[in-house]
Design a protein around this motif. Structure first.
Motif, PDB file in Angstrom:
ATOM      1  N   ILE B 257      29.116  27.631 -70.549  1.00  0.00           N
ATOM      2  CA  ILE B 257      28.755  26.583 -68.871  1.00  0.00           C
ATOM      3  C   ILE B 257      29.075  25.669 -69.274  1.00  0.00           C
ATOM      4  CG2 ILE B 257      26.470  25.363 -67.965  1.00  0.00           C
ATOM      5  CD1 ILE B 257      25.087  27.784 -67.895  1.00  0.00           C
ATOM      6  N   PRO B 258      28.838  24.546 -70.358  1.00  0.00           N
ATOM      7  CA  PRO B 258      29.023  22.844 -71.053  1.00  0.00           C
ATOM      8  C   PRO B 258      31.115  22.847 -70.953  1.00  0.00           C
ATOM      9  CG  PRO B 258      27.822  23.705 -72.911  1.00  0.00           C
ATOM     10  CD  PRO B 258      28.192  24.795 -72.090  1.00  0.00           C
ATOM     11  N   ASN B 259      32.036  24.465 -71.052  1.00  0.00           N
ATOM     12  CA  ASN B 259      33.517  24.214 -71.052  1.00  0.00           C
ATOM     13  C   ASN B 259      33.811  24.356 -70.149  1.00  0.00           C
ATOM     14  OD1 ASN B 259      34.535  23.874 -74.059  1.00  0.00           O
ATOM     15  ND2 ASN B 259      32.777  24.978 -74.206  1.00  0.00           N
ATOM     16  N   SER B 260      32.726  25.248 -69.065  1.00  0.00           N
ATOM     17  CA  SER B 260      33.570  25.686 -67.650  1.00  0.00           C
ATOM     18  C   SER B 260      32.967  24.449 -66.764  1.00  0.00           C
ATOM     19  CB  SER B 260      33.370  27.079 -67.552  1.00  0.00           C
ATOM     20  OG  SER B 260      31.989  27.396 -67.843  1.00  0.00           O
ATOM     21  N   PHE B 261      31.689  23.121 -67.349  1.00  0.00           N
ATOM     22  CA  PHE B 261      31.290  23.249 -65.944  1.00  0.00           C
ATOM     23  C   PHE B 261      31.283  22.361 -65.195  1.00  0.00           C
ATOM     24  CE2 PHE B 261      26.834  20.952 -64.842  1.00  0.00           C
ATOM     25  CZ  PHE B 261      26.197  21.579 -64.290  1.00  0.00           C
ATOM     26  N   ALA B 262      32.415  21.048 -65.838  1.00  0.00           N
ATOM     27  CA  ALA B 262      33.811  19.823 -64.422  1.00  0.00           C
ATOM     28  C   ALA B 262      33.688  20.291 -63.525  1.00  0.00           C
ATOM     29  CB  ALA B 262      34.628  19.496 -65.112  1.00  0.00           C
ATOM     30  N   PRO B 263      34.414  21.159 -62.420  1.00  0.00           N
ATOM     31  CA  PRO B 263      35.143  21.536 -61.886  1.00  0.00           C
ATOM     32  C   PRO B 263      33.223  21.919 -60.351  1.00  0.00           C
ATOM     33  CG  PRO B 263      34.921  23.677 -62.658  1.00  0.00           C
ATOM     34  CD  PRO B 263      35.135  22.834 -63.500  1.00  0.00           C
ATOM     35  N   VAL B 264      32.099  22.324 -61.456  1.00  0.00           N
ATOM     36  CA  VAL B 264      31.494  22.557 -60.381  1.00  0.00           C
ATOM     37  C   VAL B 264      30.692  20.895 -60.429  1.00  0.00           C
ATOM     38  CG1 VAL B 264      28.392  23.524 -61.149  1.00  0.00           C
ATOM     39  CG2 VAL B 264      30.248  25.206 -61.510  1.00  0.00           C
ATOM     40  N   LEU B 265      30.679  20.378 -61.529  1.00  0.00           N
ATOM     41  CA  LEU B 265      30.077  18.675 -61.305  1.00  0.00           C
ATOM     42  C   LEU B 265      30.607  18.079 -60.031  1.00  0.00           C
ATOM     43  CD1 LEU B 265      28.358  17.375 -62.958  1.00  0.00           C
ATOM     44  CD2 LEU B 265      30.051  16.386 -63.611  1.00  0.00           C
ATOM     45  N   VAL B 266      32.115  18.369 -60.140  1.00  0.00           N
ATOM     46  CA  VAL B 266      33.099  17.780 -58.911  1.00  0.00           C
ATOM     47  C   VAL B 266      32.256  18.377 -57.258  1.00  0.00           C
ATOM     48  CG1 VAL B 266      35.443  17.680 -57.420  1.00  0.00           C
ATOM     49  CG2 VAL B 266      34.664  17.594 -60.243  1.00  0.00           C
ATOM     50  N   GLN B 267      31.868  20.207 -57.332  1.00  0.00           N
ATOM     51  CA  GLN B 267      31.460  20.393 -56.459  1.00  0.00           C
ATOM     52  C   GLN B 267      30.268  19.480 -56.000  1.00  0.00           C
ATOM     53  OE1 GLN B 267      33.621  22.377 -54.170  1.00  0.00           O
ATOM     54  NE2 GLN B 267      31.595  22.259 -52.562  1.00  0.00           N
ATOM     55  N   GLY B 268      29.443  19.459 -56.954  1.00  0.00           N
ATOM     56  CA  GLY B 268      28.237  19.233 -56.680  1.00  0.00           C
ATOM     57  C   GLY B 268      28.666  17.636 -56.262  1.00  0.00           C
ATOM     58  N   THR B 269      29.140  17.141 -56.194  1.00  0.00           N
ATOM     59  CA  THR B 269      28.958  16.249 -55.666  1.00  0.00           C
ATOM     60  C   THR B 269      29.285  15.829 -54.748  1.00  0.00           C
ATOM     61  OG1 THR B 269      30.159  15.106 -58.135  1.00  0.00           O
ATOM     62  CG2 THR B 269      30.250  13.646 -56.768  1.00  0.00           C
ATOM     63  N   LEU B 270      30.531  16.470 -53.911  1.00  0.00           N
ATOM     64  CA  LEU B 270      31.186  16.839 -52.552  1.00  0.00           C
ATOM     65  C   LEU B 270      30.318  17.890 -51.985  1.00  0.00           C
ATOM     66  CD1 LEU B 270      34.317  18.211 -53.680  1.00  0.00           C
ATOM     67  CD2 LEU B 270      33.921  16.141 -53.129  1.00  0.00           C
ATOM     68  N   GLN B 271      28.969  18.242 -52.597  1.00  0.00           N
ATOM     69  CA  GLN B 271      27.912  19.317 -51.953  1.00  0.00           C
ATOM     70  C   GLN B 271      27.176  18.347 -51.652  1.00  0.00           C
ATOM     71  OE1 GLN B 271      28.232  23.068 -51.278  1.00  0.00           O
ATOM     72  NE2 GLN B 271      26.006  22.846 -50.339  1.00  0.00           N
ATOM     73  N   ILE B 272      26.471  17.642 -51.968  1.00  0.00           N
ATOM     74  CA  ILE B 272      25.514  16.337 -51.895  1.00  0.00           C
ATOM     75  C   ILE B 272      26.201  15.952 -50.769  1.00  0.00           C
ATOM     76  CG2 ILE B 272      23.994  13.956 -52.378  1.00  0.00           C
ATOM     77  CD1 ILE B 272      24.594  14.559 -55.106  1.00  0.00           C
ATOM     78  N   GLY B 273      27.123  15.479 -50.110  1.00  0.00           N
ATOM     79  CA  GLY B 273      27.644  15.237 -49.151  1.00  0.00           C
ATOM     80  C   GLY B 273      27.470  15.800 -47.834  1.00  0.00           C
ATOM     81  N   THR B 274      27.390  17.328 -48.040  1.00  0.00           N
ATOM     82  CA  THR B 274      27.577  18.393 -47.129  1.00  0.00           C
ATOM     83  C   THR B 274      25.891  18.796 -46.661  1.00  0.00           C
ATOM     84  OG1 THR B 274      29.202  19.156 -48.525  1.00  0.00           O
ATOM     85  CG2 THR B 274      28.135  20.386 -46.425  1.00  0.00           C
ATOM     86  N   ALA B 275      25.887  18.874 -48.050  1.00  0.00           N
ATOM     87  CA  ALA B 275      23.501  18.700 -47.557  1.00  0.00           C
ATOM     88  C   ALA B 275      23.234  18.235 -46.850  1.00  0.00           C
ATOM     89  CB  ALA B 275      23.293  19.256 -49.268  1.00  0.00           C
ATOM     90  N   ILE B 276      23.591  17.006 -46.757  1.00  0.00           N
ATOM     91  CA  ILE B 276      23.311  15.213 -46.031  1.00  0.00           C
ATOM     92  C   ILE B 276      23.290  15.547 -44.441  1.00  0.00           C
ATOM     93  CG2 ILE B 276      23.010  12.975 -45.785  1.00  0.00           C
ATOM     94  CD1 ILE B 276      23.388  12.786 -49.073  1.00  0.00           C
ATOM     95  N   LEU B 277      24.498  16.015 -44.183  1.00  0.00           N
ATOM     96  CA  LEU B 277      24.833  16.847 -43.366  1.00  0.00           C
ATOM     97  C   LEU B 277      24.290  17.562 -42.305  1.00  0.00           C
ATOM     98  CD1 LEU B 277      27.270  14.471 -41.808  1.00  0.00           C
ATOM     99  CD2 LEU B 277      28.788  16.394 -42.616  1.00  0.00           C
TER     100      LEU B 277
END
Lengths: 388, 345
Positions: B257-277
């Motif tokens: 997980i720590p070595n494959s987490f970077a894209p998830v972190l990015v998607q997570g940030t974008l996802q917060i916006g989507t979730a708010i919407l």
């Protein structure tokens, strides 16, 4: 003295879309306490797969399909056959859980080829070393940390307590390999499998690491299986050597007899292709042709397509390594029919096969193609015949 | 590349020199937080996003303390005797975001402007709503819902998706097929409909809305991390860990997980916006937060009826949603650039 590791007729095959690749096809060898055993061969000979099979680390689509591996009274690999000849894994085999908890790391450790890739880039070197010690030695964090620093010092990392918190990318290749050696030895295993650990390093560092390993081996009394393609490394570090060709064992001997009293043409060819400090030659002789693919091994002796001593009989019989040792030698085994007094075949009466330098490649190819028919059973049939 | 790059250095190191830095250091040290932050500092878009996020989170934190923490504390005699109650800070120093004032005119425009309901005053800088409550106060307290919902829904989706995707990718074969097909079934249903289905089953409680949005976003995360894990699991350090006797569970947790987490972190940030919407949309439809608790979506919904007479009432919550969502997207994009070395230089 009993060997700590016994490998008997180990078979590891890869089931690919193109067919079954017999990467390891009936390999036997022993490792005794406190000795360094070499496994030598060209790329694709099945050395690494054999090494991984001992740890049961072969991954899909590969699997161990036959043979036995026993380690200090524990059964790592074992098969039993029912009346239909169907092989199933025997019940005495250690479960995957037992392998993980009792064998891997604790009793048998492995050092991989690529030091740049074998450390997790997101954790500190010391942290990873400490983790492995914690898992395999049942000690607490601070104790494990001390051991880790001691081990780093032991393998020649300068200022180990400062370097403890560094990330792998802050270490050079040679130092990373030292860390991996520290990791392997940290849990004081009985056996370390070194899978070409110095291949990725330049010769200066290789030399230093070999020296260090020899020292540590003496200090801890660990046995080593040293997988390599480099006869020079073998000469430097190994006590006994197994020469592999196309998934099978060609020759097995003490390192001195192997170099000075070579009994298999393949080993001869390997040695002729290397510069040697003890012999002066006009030019080096590379081995003719390429190794046939393990998916369609040639019938008979697997080396006959490239062998300078090949005869007609070699096309029919696949010899197993037999004791061909001289009177005052430790066991020296070779799988070559030219020792006809041992193999009881008409080698000298048989017609020689021409393996010309230029034709070597083609000969190898043609034979592999015709070998396809035999590969499913013919090879083993003839093997059985030679056992009589 | 790394191998050839380092061999020249080995000769030096072996003599006892401290390991020299490699050319690929810059790429590899992207694992460090400090490096990521320094990348973002050089990126004005991401920095702008971060500033807005920090501001909104600050507001939300303040609102949470005032609305939730004090509400809980007021249950205890120790605190209640000092007058601790819900909206204590707001009512003491400013204005209640939920109580309907008796004499304040309804639907006032922002301060200097004028509309059919009257002249805006500085007492209510952004105007008042259809019940005469201060819009600014309600916006501030509404940020709590937006940020909380965005964060919790995303964490639910991220944790769920990471576990499912990492397990599927690491084991492969049947496990992979089973998990990924299940997840893709979720993916096939439109997001909004899926969330509405959750609400229909569990009720309109805000907690279920957040969890529902989170579960509906599991497929995105699962697919993303699985594709990374499939390549990470072939790395030598995974094999080395297996060979050292590390359990599968710990290999996945500490190495995969720590070595494959970077894209998830990015998607997570974008996802917060989507979730708010999404949650704003649900509040608009009347699901999620129930009145009188202020939320941006609900304010937008209420303002619909009076859009012609007082357009400001609609503009403010809409603007808040827009700014917050855009900020998360800007920061997410910056984070992606910082974490993905291929996009650098």
């Amino acid at each position: 003295m009993d060997p700590i590791l016994e490998v008997r007729d180990l078979q590891t095959h890869f089931f690919t879309a193109d067919g079954v690749v017999r990467a390891v096809d009936g390999v036997s060898f022993d490792v005794y306490e406190e000795e360094i055993v070499g496994i030598v061969g060209e790329s694709g000979a099945g050395k690494s797969v054999a090494a991984k099979s001992i740890m049961r680390l072969v991954e899909d689509p590969g699997s161990i399909v036959g043979g036995e591996v026993r380690f200090k009274g524990e059964t790592i690999v074992s098969f039993e056959e029912d009346e239909n000849g169907e092989r199933t894994e025997s019940e005495e085999m250690l479960s995957n859980r037992e392998m993980r908890e009792r064998i891997r790391g604790r009793e048998i450790a492995i050092i991989f080829q690529d030091p740049m890739e074998s450390l997790n880039p997101v954790f500190t070197v010391g942290g990873q070393l400490r983790e492995f010690i914690e898992i395999n030695r049942d000690v607490g964090e601070s104790r494990a940390r001390e051991t880790a620093v001691d081990m780093l010092r032991e393998v020649g990392i300068p200022e180990p307590s400062e370097r403890f918190g560094d990330y792998p990318h802050e270490f050079s290749g040679g130092m990373r390999q030292r860390v991996l050696i520290a990791m392997a030895l940290a849990c004081e295993p009985s056996l370390v499998i070194a899978d070409e650990p110095t291949t990725a390093l330049d010769v200066t560092v290789e030399g230093q690491i070999l020296e260090q390993v020899a020292d540590l081996q003496e200090k801890y009394g660990t046995s080593f299986i040293w997988v390599t393609h480099d006869m020079g490394v073998v000469a430097e570090i190994c006590d006994r050597v197994n020469v592999m060709y196309l998934g099978q064992m060609a020759e097995r001997a003490d390192v001195d007899s192997l170099f000075h009293d070579t009994k298999h043409p393949y080993t001869d060819a390997l040695l002729d292709s290397l510069p040697r400090p003890d012999q002066t030659v006009e030019e080096l002789k590379p081995i003719v042709g390429v190794m046939p693919e393990a998916i369609n091994p040639p019938p008979g002796c697997r080396f006959h397509t490239r062998c300078p001593d090949a005869r007609e009989v070699c096309r029919r019989t696949n010899p197993e390594p037999r004791d061909v040792s001289g009177p005052d030698e430790r066991t020296h085994r070779a799988a070559c029919l030219k020792h006809e007094e041992v193999f009881k075949v008409d080698y000298s009466a048989s017609a020689p096969i021409e393996n010309e330098t230029s034709a070597g490649f083609d000969v190898g190819r043609t034979s592999t193609d015709t070998g396809a028919v035999d590969a499913d059973g013919g090879v083993h049939g003839s093997r059985g015949g030679a056992d009589e | 590349m790394a191998t050839t790059g380092s061999t020249e250095d080995d000769v030096l190191d072996a003599d006892g020199d401290v390991g020299s830095l490699h050319k690929d250091d810059e790429i590899e040290s992207r694992v460090g937080w400090r490096y990521t932050l320094s990348q973002i500092r050089g990126d004005p878009t991401a920095l702008g996003g971060l500033v807005v996020i920090a501001f909104m989170s600050g507001l939300a934190l303040f609102a949470t303390v005032d609305a939730v923490v004090f509400d809980i504390l007021s249950e205890y005699q120790v605190f209640a005797q000092y007058g601790v109650r819900k909206y204590w800070i707001a009512e003491t120093f400013w204005i209640s975001p939920i109580k309907e004032p008796l004499e304040t005119p309804r639907l006032l425009p922002p301060a200097p402007l004028e509309n059919v309901y009257g002249q805006g005053t500085w007492a209510h800088p952004l105007g008042t709503d259809d019940r005469g409550r201060d819009i600014l106060a309600r916006l501030v307290y509404g940020s709590r819902i937006a940020i909380t919902v965005g964060a919790i829904a995303t964490v639910v989706g991220m944790v769920g998706g990471t576990v499912v995707g990492a397990v599927a990718g690491y084991y492969g074969g049947r496990v992979d097929d089973l998990l990924m097909r299940a997840v893709e079934t979720l993916y096939a249903i439109p997001f909004f409909i899926l969330v509405l289905a959750f609400i229909a089953v569990f009720g309109t409680n805000l907690a279920f809305v957040m969890v529902g949005v989170g579960i509906a976003s599991i497929p995105t995360f699962a697919r993303l991390i699985r594709s990374e894990v499939v390549s990470v699991r072939e790395k030598a350090y995974i094999e080395a860990a297996t060979a050292a006797g590390v359990r599968d569970r710990n290999i996945i947790r500490r190495h995969v997980i720590p070595n494959s987490f970077a894209p998830v972190l990015v998607q997570g940030t974008l996802q917060i916006g989507t979730a708010i919407l999404i949650v704003a949309g649900l509040s608009f439809l009347g699901f999620g937060v129930q009145p009188p608790t202020p939320s941006w979506g609900q304010m937008l919904s209420k303002s619909r009826a009076v859009m012609i007479e007082n357009v400001w009432y609609s503009i403010w919550p809409g603007l808040c949603i827009l700014v917050t969502v855009v900020a998360f997207n800007m920061f997410g994009d910056g984070l992606r650039d910082a974490l993905d070395p291929r996009l650098n230089n």
